[in-house]
Design a protein around this motif. Structure first.
Motif, PDB file in Angstrom:
ATOM      1  N   GLY A  22       0.773  -1.234   0.000  1.00 24.33           N
ATOM      2  CA  GLY A  22       0.000   0.000   0.000  1.00 24.33           C
ATOM      3  C   GLY A  22       0.804   1.284   0.000  1.00 24.33           C
ATOM      4  O   GLY A  22       0.252   2.352   0.266  1.00 24.33           O
ATOM      5  N   ALA A  23       2.111   1.204  -0.293  1.00 23.94           N
ATOM      6  CA  ALA A  23       2.905   2.428  -0.316  1.00 23.94           C
ATOM      7  C   ALA A  23       2.540   3.253  -1.541  1.00 23.94           C
ATOM      8  O   ALA A  23       2.301   2.704  -2.606  1.00 23.94           O
ATOM      9  CB  ALA A  23       4.390   2.083  -0.346  1.00 23.94           C
ATOM     10  N   SER A  24       2.505   4.591  -1.353  1.00 26.40           N
ATOM     11  CA  SER A  24       2.237   5.449  -2.504  1.00 26.40           C
ATOM     12  C   SER A  24       3.509   5.545  -3.339  1.00 26.40           C
ATOM     13  O   SER A  24       4.584   5.109  -2.918  1.00 26.40           O
ATOM     14  CB  SER A  24       1.808   6.830  -2.031  1.00 26.40           C
ATOM     15  OG  SER A  24       2.942   7.513  -1.535  1.00 26.40           O
ATOM     16  N   GLU A  25       3.378   6.131  -4.511  1.00 22.69           N
ATOM     17  CA  GLU A  25       4.540   6.293  -5.383  1.00 22.69           C
ATOM     18  C   GLU A  25       5.661   7.022  -4.639  1.00 22.69           C
ATOM     19  O   GLU A  25       6.818   6.645  -4.712  1.00 22.69           O
ATOM     20  CB  GLU A  25       4.156   7.106  -6.621  1.00 22.69           C
ATOM     21  CG  GLU A  25       3.148   6.444  -7.521  1.00 22.69           C
ATOM     22  CD  GLU A  25       3.773   5.416  -8.444  1.00 22.69           C
ATOM     23  OE1 GLU A  25       4.726   5.772  -9.139  1.00 22.69           O
ATOM     24  OE2 GLU A  25       3.315   4.271  -8.438  1.00 22.69           O
ATOM     25  N   TYR A  26       5.257   8.098  -3.933  1.00 24.44           N
ATOM     26  CA  TYR A  26       6.249   8.887  -3.227  1.00 24.44           C
ATOM     27  C   TYR A  26       6.895   8.086  -2.101  1.00 24.44           C
ATOM     28  O   TYR A  26       8.110   8.112  -1.924  1.00 24.44           O
ATOM     29  CB  TYR A  26       5.625  10.176  -2.672  1.00 24.44           C
ATOM     30  CG  TYR A  26       6.594  10.961  -1.832  1.00 24.44           C
ATOM     31  CD1 TYR A  26       7.659  11.630  -2.418  1.00 24.44           C
ATOM     32  CD2 TYR A  26       6.469  10.976  -0.437  1.00 24.44           C
ATOM     33  CE1 TYR A  26       8.579  12.306  -1.650  1.00 24.44           C
ATOM     34  CE2 TYR A  26       7.391  11.663   0.333  1.00 24.44           C
ATOM     35  CZ  TYR A  26       8.433  12.323  -0.274  1.00 24.44           C
ATOM     36  OH  TYR A  26       9.353  12.986   0.493  1.00 24.44           O
ATOM     37  N   GLN A  27       6.027   7.344  -1.356  1.00 23.95           N
ATOM     38  CA  GLN A  27       6.573   6.540  -0.244  1.00 23.95           C
ATOM     39  C   GLN A  27       7.543   5.474  -0.755  1.00 23.95           C
ATOM     40  O   GLN A  27       8.580   5.231  -0.149  1.00 23.95           O
ATOM     41  CB  GLN A  27       5.436   5.882   0.532  1.00 23.95           C
ATOM     42  CG  GLN A  27       4.737   6.860   1.465  1.00 23.95           C
ATOM     43  CD  GLN A  27       3.489   6.258   2.092  1.00 23.95           C
ATOM     44  OE1 GLN A  27       2.791   5.464   1.455  1.00 23.95           O
ATOM     45  NE2 GLN A  27       3.231   6.623   3.323  1.00 23.95           N
ATOM     46  N   THR A  28       7.179   4.842  -1.865  1.00 27.15           N
ATOM     47  CA  THR A  28       8.074   3.841  -2.438  1.00 27.15           C
ATOM     48  C   THR A  28       9.404   4.475  -2.792  1.00 27.15           C
ATOM     49  O   THR A  28      10.470   3.934  -2.510  1.00 27.15           O
ATOM     50  CB  THR A  28       7.457   3.237  -3.722  1.00 27.15           C
ATOM     51  OG1 THR A  28       6.110   2.916  -3.465  1.00 27.15           O
ATOM     52  CG2 THR A  28       8.213   2.023  -4.174  1.00 27.15           C
TER      53      THR A  28
END
Lengths: 255, 286
Positions: free
Chosen positions: A165-171
């Motif tokens: 469930g990580a967002s693009e930014y979090q990834t």
């Protein structure tokens, strides 16, 4: 296990590469003003260099440009590398080839075309054009460094992050960036060195109100050899040696 | 737009905008300028003209072009001949020595090229190191200067660009499978035959890459002939620089820049072909 034949092949090239630099460093400690015969060891040219405000300002300008250009190029380059690695979008192939063209372009062509851009836009050569130019020629090298490291990645790690469930930014922030950190730092160092190294592009993009080291040396050498220029050049060689050591240490421990 | 897409949008957009404004646009402007007319006061006049290209097919420019091709090709050959045996020996070394010796190539590679050109002055001038050495050895009775000669320009270009030849060659030779050389030897090929039929074709991508890395900058390094050649041996780089900054003939300078870019693209295309061929050859191997 160094054989005689290898020494014969290696040594002349090393002598060719290092003799002039060694001579320059040696003469920067020579007491004679006209740097001809050896007249004894002295630090005085270094002292004179320190009081030469014009040269010190140029040195500061060079460092400012190199640090800023390396930082901006690293940010943009890392983003571009990640984009090219992860996303499929229109113009991706074109972007990739264009980066390669910028990397291979002769410096003089890059310098001239950027000069045209700034003159037509009504911007006088100086700080901003210089910075923009340096960022531009550094970006492809950062992209190449980071991209080659990304390719060595296990793609499942990114998939796992997305599945969790990580967002693009979090990834990007928590997975990709930490894993590529050595390449990011190497890219920064590479850009810094490239920026300090450049003569031709800077020649066209910098103006009289923003002097930088190589061009200052160029104009001083044209007026005749001055011993404080020797000291300055010796320092620049010393800094490069340190940077090469640092980058080698970084590359040594890839994981 | 959710945060997912925003990061994606910003990261693609940011890089693209920068590359478009500072990468693509200047190139297009140069191409455009090369087709405009010259204007005395405002430098360029927006009117289609082939004057720029006409200027550079002038015998004077062609002579400069010929001379700089001669210097660049010569430098490339000297670098190749000096670097190949060197890179070969380096790539075949034991691991520990190799690391340090390779770093010793990286240092000049990363040292400011102007500073290195300046360092050469200490070797070549009348009271320089080489002259002193020759006097000491008794080769010449009086100090001699090597500055402001064609040889000085060759030495200068070779000196600044040699590491650019060594590194691609080193990479190519190191990648080469040493067993193939052994196999050729076992099958009875002599050293020359092994070299020309095995080593040379296998390292061709490195040779092509190295030659490009030396040839293209050699055309543009205007400060080397300025400092060591005394301005007598002009390169295309000096021509372009002078057209823009001294003669103020922008269309001609831009046209010369376009020609140089086309030359680079042609070389890149050829490199692509040679790389493709090498790839096919590797692919054909079981």
């Amino acid at each position: 296990m160094i054989r005689a034949r290898d020494v014969l092949r290696l040594l002349p090239v090393y002598i060719f590469l290092y003799a002039p630099m060694a001579a320059l460093v040696a003469f920067s400690f020579n007491d004679s003003k006209f740097s001809t015969a050896w007249k004894g060891f002295t630090w005085k040219w270094y002292a004179r260099l320190a009081s030469n405000t014009q040269l010190m300002d140029a040195a500061l300008n060079s460092l400012t440009i190199a640090v800023l250009a390396a930082s901006i190029a690293t940010i943009l380059g890392v983003l571009l590398a990640v984009v090219l690695f992860r996303y499929r979008f229109r113009g991706r192939k074109f972007m990739q080839s264009w980066l390669f063209v910028i990397m291979m372009s002769p410096d003089i062509v890059l310098g001239i075309s950027l000069l045209l851009l700034f003159v037509l836009a009504g911007i006088r050569p100086g700080f901003l054009p210089l910075l923009a130019g340096h960022v531009t020629f550094c970006i492809p090298f950062v992209v190449a460094t980071v991209h080659s490291r990304l390719k060595g990645f296990d793609p499942h790690v990114i998939e796992a992050a997305e599945d969790l469930g990580a967002s693009e930014y979090q990834t990007f922030r928590n997975v990709i960036l930490p894993m590529t950190m050595p390449a990011v730092v190497a890219g920064w160092l590479l850009s810094f060195t490239l920026s300090m190294d450049d003569v031709i592009i800077s020649f066209f993009l910098t103006g009289p109100d923003y002097e930088i080291l190589p061009l200052q040396i160029y104009s001083m050498v044209k007026m005749g050899v001055k011993p404080d220029v020797n000291a300055l050049s010796a320092i620049m060689i010393g800094v490069t040696v340190c940077l090469v050591f640092a980058s080698q240490l970084l590359m040594r421990k890839p994981k | 737009m959710n945060t997912h897409d925003r990061f994606r949008f910003l990261s693609i957009g940011g890089g693209m905008v920068w590359l478009a404004v500072f990468g693509l646009l200047p190139g297009l402007l140069m191409l455009g300028t090369s087709f405009l007319a010259r204007h005395e006061a405002e430098l360029i006049e927006v009117r289609f003209s082939l004057e720029g290209y006409r200027t550079i097919i002038d015998p004077i420019f062609l002579k400069i072009l010929g001379n700089s091709l001669y210097l660049a090709v010569g430098t490339t050959l000297i670098c190749l001949l000096a670097a190949y045996p060197f890179a070969y020996a380096l790539a075949r070394m034991g691991n520990r020595c190799k690391r340090v010796l390779l770093m010793l190539v990286m240092i000049p590679f990363w040292t400011n090229s102007l500073v290195r050109t300046y360092a050469l002055v200490f070797m070549l001038k009348t009271k320089g190191v080489i002259s002193a050495l020759l006097v000491w050895l008794g080769v010449t009775p009086r100090p001699v200067s090597f500055m402001y000669t064609e040889a000085a320009v060759f030495i200068g270009l070779t000196y600044t660009l040699l590491p650019f030849m060594i590194l691609p060659l080193y990479t190519a030779i190191e990648k080469m499978d040493g067993k193939l050389v052994e196999a050729a030897r076992d099958l009875g090929a002599g050293s020359w035959r092994t070299f020309f039929h095995v080593t040379l074709p296998l390292t061709m991508p490195g040779i092509v890459a190295g030659c490009m890395m030396v040839f293209l900058p050699a055309l543009g390094m205007f400060f080397v002939p300025d400092m060591l050649g005394g301005g007598k041996h002009l390169l295309v780089g000096n021509f372009i620089k002078n057209q823009f900054l001294v003669a103020r003939d922008w269309p001609a300078g831009a046209a010369a820049g376009v020609v140089l870019t086309l030359l680079m693209l042609a070389l890149m295309y050829m490199q692509g072909i040679s790389r493709g061929r090498a790839g096919k050859k590797r692919g054909a191997r079981p």
